[in-house]
Each structure stands twice: as C-alpha cells, then as structure tokens.
Design an enzyme around this catalytic site. Structure first.
Site, mmCIF file in Angstrom:
data_model
loop_
_atom_site.group_PDB
_atom_site.id
_atom_site.type_symbol
_atom_site.label_atom_id
_atom_site.label_comp_id
_atom_site.label_asym_id
_atom_site.label_seq_id
_atom_site.Cartn_x
_atom_site.Cartn_y
_atom_site.Cartn_z
ATOM 1 N N VAL A 180 6.966 -18.975 26.238
ATOM 2 C CA VAL A 180 7.539 -19.239 24.914
ATOM 3 C C VAL A 180 6.518 -18.900 23.827
ATOM 4 O O VAL A 180 6.830 -18.203 22.851
ATOM 5 C CB VAL A 180 7.991 -20.702 24.790
ATOM 6 C CG1 VAL A 180 8.523 -20.976 23.384
ATOM 7 C CG2 VAL A 180 9.064 -21.014 25.828
ATOM 8 N N TYR A 181 5.294 -19.379 23.990
ATOM 9 C CA TYR A 181 4.248 -19.122 22.999
ATOM 10 C C TYR A 181 4.003 -17.621 22.857
ATOM 11 O O TYR A 181 3.910 -17.095 21.745
ATOM 12 C CB TYR A 181 2.962 -19.839 23.414
ATOM 13 C CG TYR A 181 1.825 -19.687 22.431
ATOM 14 C CD1 TYR A 181 1.816 -20.413 21.247
ATOM 15 C CD2 TYR A 181 0.756 -18.833 22.695
ATOM 16 C CE1 TYR A 181 0.769 -20.290 20.338
ATOM 17 C CE2 TYR A 181 -0.294 -18.695 21.800
ATOM 18 C CZ TYR A 181 -0.284 -19.423 20.627
ATOM 19 O OH TYR A 181 -1.314 -19.305 19.731
ATOM 20 N N CYS A 182 3.908 -16.921 23.995
ATOM 21 C CA CYS A 182 3.711 -15.468 23.950
ATOM 22 C C CYS A 182 4.876 -14.783 23.252
ATOM 23 O O CYS A 182 4.677 -13.827 22.487
ATOM 24 C CB CYS A 182 3.571 -14.905 25.362
ATOM 25 S SG CYS A 182 1.989 -15.254 26.142
#
Length: 330
Positions: A180-182
């Site tokens: 998700v962060y990526c």
C-alpha cells in the site's frame, strides 16, 4: 583519436553534471515563504528548521498544535508561523489557504515553495491491513498531496516558485509488507513527473526528494505496534495458521530495526544530507528534478533486482527479506 573521443565524453559528462546540479546559480531567500506540511516531527520538523536557517519565512502545518513538533518550534523557532491542518480534510485546507494568504500579505512575502511532506506508513502485507489503515495511507500520502497542491498552486504560480514532494526509495522499488505504501509513493512520483512537464511553461519547478532510510530516526512508525495488534486481532483461522509465526517475526524485526528508540527526545532530526538536498531544492535557480540519499550498496542491489528477469528478481527480494526476519519464505 581515442584521446579526443575520451575528452569529448569527459566534457559532455561534466556539462551534464553541471546542468543536473542546476548550474549552481542560486536564488536569494529574501521575500520568499516556504509552506511545509506534516511538521509534527521527523522530516517535516527538520525541514522547517532548516528552511528558516536558510533565510526563508516558514509556514509549518501540524496535525496537532499541542504536539511535539509545534511545541519545539514555539520554544526554539518562534518566527516559524504554525498552522493546524489535516491534509485529508478539504475544508481545513481551504481555511489554511486563507490564513496563508493573510500571512503572506503581513510578511510581504511570496509563496516560493510548497513542500508536501505529510505521510503515513503502516507496515504489513496487503491482506493483513484493515480498510482504515489502507485508506489512511492513500488519503494522506497521495490524495493529500493532490488536494494541497491544487489549493496552493495559484500562489506558487505567481512566484514562479517550486513544488517539492517527499518520496522514498519505495517510490520505485518495493519490499514485502509495503504494497500500500509503495503504491502511494509510486503515485506521488508519477504525479510529480507529469506535473513537472505541465508546469514548465510557467517556470514552476517540480522536485522529488527521497530522504533515504530514515524511519528509525523519525516517528513515522510510532503507531506500528497498535496497527499490528489490530491486524492480528482480525485474522481469521486460515490467516492465523498461514501467517502466525511469520507475522510475529515480521513485527519483531520492525520494532528492533526501525522503531525510533526515544520518541520523547528533545532534539529533532538533523540529517546533513537531507539538509543539503533541501537547500539545493530551495535555492538553486535550476534544481534537479530528483534528489536521493541512497547509499551505493543499496543502489546496486536495486539495479540488480531491476535488471534480472522479474521471476529471479522477486525471488532475490523474498530471499533477502526472509533472511532479515529469520523466516524461510522460499
């Protein structure tokens, strides 16, 4: 003949590096304001302090005006103008826009730079994360940047200034647990690279800064233990059997290697390389479009995984991550 070709290549390389570095011609900070989001701690707080030292009038937004970052600036940098803002709330952004307009008039400055720094990181595989954890990262890390940039772009345009977006190594390279962060950082880089082209006719610079591996020096993982507990509490029986030991080793590795050792320490982050990248981004007449603080070893590893066939690159990353968390993934 070969000596002549070598000379041409050398001169061309030096010219490229000179242009890449913006020709080293600098702009003055006088009459210029810098707006920075997410100054409650870590990178945002550090950049606010550095920008003021460089001579800019700094407008720092915090999620909590009674928190660590705001208190530190009030006590040690009273000339920094503090504003409360949640980048996920359009109404707050509009209110801050009005406040900033008034402050620019009072200080007789122009908004030279917007630094989109506010960010959220929740470590965990995609199927571990709960909806609110996923949505928080998307709302803050990407949609927040879109909202804030949209609101303040007219002011930046008047100053022919710059928009600086904070990315990470995960903007183009990924590890398990960061899907998700990526995704949000990939989005930030795609947005920035396109906006840079769109803004070129108006002489607005759009810059990406990758501050490097600083999670252990900031508070971005301060809520990771609570996030992990929430994830585990929502595991069904299949997930418990599939992930149980790996999940615990995963979280232990994060807390051991990346959690800030003292969240109540008095001194904010002061990273010389980050300060230098910020200085170049703000002061060079023609700054680079991308600044990164990544050590050579990590750069080489990233290149290897990209040049390998995808199947083998993925296996290499899984093997490396499994070794780190002491769990056999392949």
């Amino acid at each position: 003949m070969y000596e002549f070709l070598l000379l041409i290549v050398t001169v061309a390389f030096l010219m490229y590096k000179f242009v890449e570095q913006g020709g080293y011609k600098k702009c003055g900070p006088s009459g210029k304001s810098v707006l920075i989001t997410g100054c409650d701690s870590g990178i945002g707080l550090s950049m606010a302090i550095t920008a003021e030292k460089l001579g800019f009038h700094v407008i720092a937004t915090c999620l909590d005006l009674k928190g660590y970052g705001a208190n530190y600036m009030q006590q040690n940098n009273p000339n920094i103008f503090l504003v409360q803002m949640d980048v996920t709330k359009p109404a707050e952004i509009e209110n801050v826009l009005q406040t900033v307009n008034e402050n620019l008039q009072n200080t007789q400055t122009a908004l030279w730079a917007l630094i989109n720094n506010a960010g959220v990181l929740v470590y965990g595989h995609f199927d571990w994360q709960l909806d609110y954890q996923i949505e928080s990262q998307v709302q803050v890390n990407f949609l927040g940047i879109l909202r804030v940039t949209k609101a303040f772009l007219p002011l930046i345009r008047r100053a022919k200034g710059r928009i600086i977006n904070i990315t990470s190594a995960n903007g183009n390279w990924c590890l398990p647990g960061l899907s998700v962060y990526c995704g949000t950082k990939h989005a930030v880089e795609g947005f920035s690279n396109t906006l840079r082209i769109e803004m070129r006719p108006w002489n607005i610079k759009v810059i990406l800064i990758n501050p490097g591996n600083l999670p252990g020096s900031t508070r971005i993982l301060s809520a990771q233990a609570q996030h992990a507990e929430a994830m585990k509490n929502h595991f069904d029986e299949e997930q418990k059997q599939m992930y149980g030991e790996y999940f615990d080793l995963f979280q232990h590795h994060l807390q051991t290697n990346f959690a800030a050792p003292n969240l109540n320490r008095d001194q904010p982050l002061n990273d010389a390389r980050l300060n230098k990248m910020l200085e170049s981004s703000l002061l060079l007449e023609n700054p680079r479009p991308y600044y990164a603080d990544i050590d050579l070893g990590f750069r080489m590893f990233m290149l290897v995984t990209k040049f390998l066939p995808t199947y083998y690159g993925d296996r290499l990353i899984l093997k490396m991550w499994g070794d780190h968390v002491e769990y056999k993934l392949i």
